[in-house]
Design an enzyme around this catalytic site. Structure first.
Site, mmCIF file in Angstrom:
data_model
loop_
_atom_site.group_PDB
_atom_site.id
_atom_site.type_symbol
_atom_site.label_atom_id
_atom_site.label_comp_id
_atom_site.label_asym_id
_atom_site.label_seq_id
_atom_site.Cartn_x
_atom_site.Cartn_y
_atom_site.Cartn_z
ATOM 1 N N ASP A 65 -0.481 -0.336 5.087
ATOM 2 C CA ASP A 65 0.071 -0.981 3.902
ATOM 3 C C ASP A 65 -1.058 -2.010 3.351
ATOM 4 O OD1 ASP A 65 2.036 -2.281 1.829
ATOM 5 O OD2 ASP A 65 3.486 -1.368 3.061
ATOM 6 N N HIS B 207 3.090 -6.829 0.162
ATOM 7 C CA HIS B 207 3.956 -5.853 0.110
ATOM 8 C C HIS B 207 4.066 -5.468 1.785
ATOM 9 C CE1 HIS B 207 5.094 -1.646 0.338
ATOM 10 N NE2 HIS B 207 5.723 -1.671 -0.845
ATOM 11 N N ASN C 261 9.717 6.276 -5.746
ATOM 12 C CA ASN C 261 10.686 5.375 -6.602
ATOM 13 C C ASN C 261 10.529 6.178 -8.125
ATOM 14 O OD1 ASN C 261 11.192 3.707 -4.492
ATOM 15 N ND2 ASN C 261 9.665 2.292 -5.169
ATOM 16 N N SER D 30 10.214 1.915 -0.164
ATOM 17 C CA SER D 30 9.228 1.247 0.765
ATOM 18 C C SER D 30 10.253 0.251 1.497
ATOM 19 C CB SER D 30 8.567 0.099 -0.172
ATOM 20 O OG SER D 30 7.330 0.735 -0.781
#
Length: 590
Positions: free
Chosen positions: A178, A239, A341, A420
């Protein structure tokens, strides 16, 4: 959280090229206008593939050939300022990452790619695509509102019940590929040494293109136009810190919230920075995280049993990414990925559409599919991701974060939504499963158990969203006894059994003894009302993807036939998908 829609193209297609030239993939030219990096495959045994000096001479010649097709400004540059193409490093699959020294427009990118492909020893060239975090923007609130997604409510993942059964993730390592992780006081104690795999100073905001140890998130903020003409400025998302907290936030310390596998450890692997991250870096990170060797990087001293990838791009799964995933799975790592998404079929997104991964859709507090979540047959199961429309706290997933707008600031807790956020729920639950399993579960066993134990959606889904909502309690219970002697209800071949009533979601396991020399098993259910599904396993509790036979027609009437069965024990799993009563079963062994 900032959702940056990928600029990656959906289709992968080779373009026409000169005679004897390699294949040129022009489907992601926009990415190359941000940072002109390419993945070049040289023919096996060629000097360009094996010798750095020969490879550089080939790239120098390509730059010279392409220069007349550049803009007047670039074409006029001389000496050290002239357009150059540098070989950066090798990557998975025996390919090489190369980079141009100047920003280029779309036509210039194409001209340069075709010039490189004109070398007869170039087999193919493609843009080194950018991928992005798969989460959506939300308000930030304290992490004390986690119960809807950890608990036993309509949208909960039943994590609290798994804790009650003693599962904590102890001894399990999870790699989070990530943006890296910050030094959050409620997370850092559960972090192991990670690595920063970004090989582009613009993306990483470091002084050089080199990789560095640590895996720390120093910010993924961008100024206006950094990520393309017209692209707005964005703050750092932190994130990876949010994702890591869902998996293994420090728990029982009187501050903040809880991590699902709070006694597990996380290896932070940084691949996303300003404007996203390159697939070549991500592919290397996948292999390294699982314990594989990557040239120029010290081997991971803590190979992961689980890899979380809450990232993706709008394109089909590439061969190199699939190869990296296959390598990680072969090393024993379960790879859990976000569906994406875009409210679109998951088949057009990677790594969500890759094989050998567990792909996760998102649901909200009432158990409905989140409106943003990708969907379709490629989704394995769903997990809480937040719907953003059900109020505080029910609309969001709460976890660790940072309040810095650019570089790290102070520790905070915040609510985000996205696939996520759903993905680390499953990665954390896999860690719980592995921590209680009598022996390590293989990735295929993990996937089978997750899907087999997922609970039915409490509300009808607007699109296909996998087998159900992940159920930590059921998955942990099954993992705890996996591979142990199986206690099935007895059956007598040739005798009709009147089955007891079953409520929707109930599951019974029946044992069938098969003698040596048997030539056929016939299993039939009929009569009564309701609906059942059958799975048959040999010497094992059967799973949807691992069975010797299955029947799932509407209603009670089901049939399984096995020719030339082996001697031993078969186990029939009967699951009620609607309330049932008055059903009968007849088993014949010939």
């Amino acid at each position: 959280m900032t959702l940056r829609r990928t600029v990656l193209s959906l289709l992968i297609a080779g373009a026409c090229s000169p005679v004897f030239a390699g294949t040129v993939d022009l489907t992601s030219l926009d990415d190359a206008t941000l940072s002109p990096r390419f993945i070049v495959k040289y023919k096996s045994g060629s000097a360009e593939r094996d010798q750095a000096t020969v490879r550089q001479r080939s790239l120098d010649a390509a730059a010279t050939r392409a220069r007349p097709q550049m803009s007047a400004k670039i074409a006029a540059l001389q000496g050290n300022a002239a357009l150059r193409v540098q070989s950066l490093r090798a990557t998975v699959g025996g390919k090489h990452v190369v980079k141009a020294s100047q920003r280029l427009n779309r036509s210039e990118v194409e001209a340069l790619m075709r010039a490189i492909a004109a070398d007869p020893n170039v087999e193919s060239i493609a843009v080194d695509r950018l991928m992005h975090a798969a989460a959506m923007p939300n308000d930030q609130v304290l992490a004390s509102h986690q119960m809807w997604h950890y608990g036993t409510g309509a949208g909960g993942a039943r994590v609290t019940t798994a804790w009650d059964a003693g599962a904590t993730g102890a001894g399990v390592v999870v790699a989070v590929i990530d943006t890296g992780a910050t030094h959050h006081a409620d997370l850092e104690a559960n972090l192991l040494p990670g690595y920063d795999f970004i090989t582009d100073a613009f993306v990483s905001r470091r002084a050089t293109d080199g990789r560095v140890a640590g895996g720390w998130d120093t910010g993924d903020y961008s100024a206006a136009n950094d990520c393309g003409t017209g692209a707005p400025a964005s703050n750092s998302s932190w994130h990876g810190t949010h994702v890591s907290g869902t998996i293994a936030e420090v728990t029982n310390n009187t501050i903040g919230g809880a991590g699902i596998a709070y006694n597990a450890k996380v290896v932070p692997v940084r691949v996303l920075g300003r404007c996203g991250g390159y697939t070549s870096d991500i592919n290397d990170a996948i292999v390294w995280a699982a314990g594989g060797h990557i040239e120029g990087v010290p081997d991971n001293a803590n190979p992961a049993e689980v890899i979380n990838m809450s990232l993706g791009g709008a394109h089909e799964c590439e061969v190199d990414t699939q190869t990296a995933i296959n390598t990680a799975v072969g090393l024993g790592a379960t790879v859990v990925v976000a569906a994406g998404n875009d409210n679109s079929p998951v088949t057009g997104h990677a790594p969500a559409s890759c094989a050998n991964v567990v792909t996760i859709g998102a649901t909200g507090a009432s158990g409905q599919r989140a409106s943003y979540s990708n969907y379709g047959p490629g989704i394995d199961l769903a997990a809480p991701g937040g719907a953003g429309t059900e109020g505080v706290p029910g609309g969001y997933i709460w976890s660790t974060l940072n309040n810095g707008t650019t570089v790290p600031g102070s520790d905070i807790y915040a609510g985000y939504t996205g696939t996520s956020m759903a993905t680390p729920h499953v990665a954390g639950i896999v860690a719980l499963m592995q921590s209680v399993a009598p022996q390590p579960l293989t990735p295929s066993q993990v996937e089978g158990l997750l899907k087999a134990t997922s609970r039915p959606f409490p509300v009808k889904q607007s699109q296909a969203n996998g087998s159900g909502i992940v159920d930590a309690s059921a998955a942990v219970a099954r993992a705890r006894t996996f591979g142990q002697p199986i206690d099935g209800l007895p059956t007598t071949p040739g005798v009709v059994m009147v089955l007891p009533p079953m409520a929707m979601g109930e599951r019974d396991l029946y044992a069938i003894d098969v003698p040596a020399g048997a030539t056929r098993i016939e299993i039939t259910t009929y009569g009564g009302r309701g609906e059942v599904q059958l799975l048959l396993g040999y010497e094992t509790d059967p799973l949807p993807g691992q069975n010797a036979g299955a029947s799932s027609r509407p209603g009670i009437n089901q049939s399984i036939i096995v020719a030339n069965p082996a001697q031993g024990h078969y186990y029939l799993a009967m699951s009620a998908t609607k309330d049932t009563s008055g059903a009968r079963m007849l088993i014949k062994v010939y």
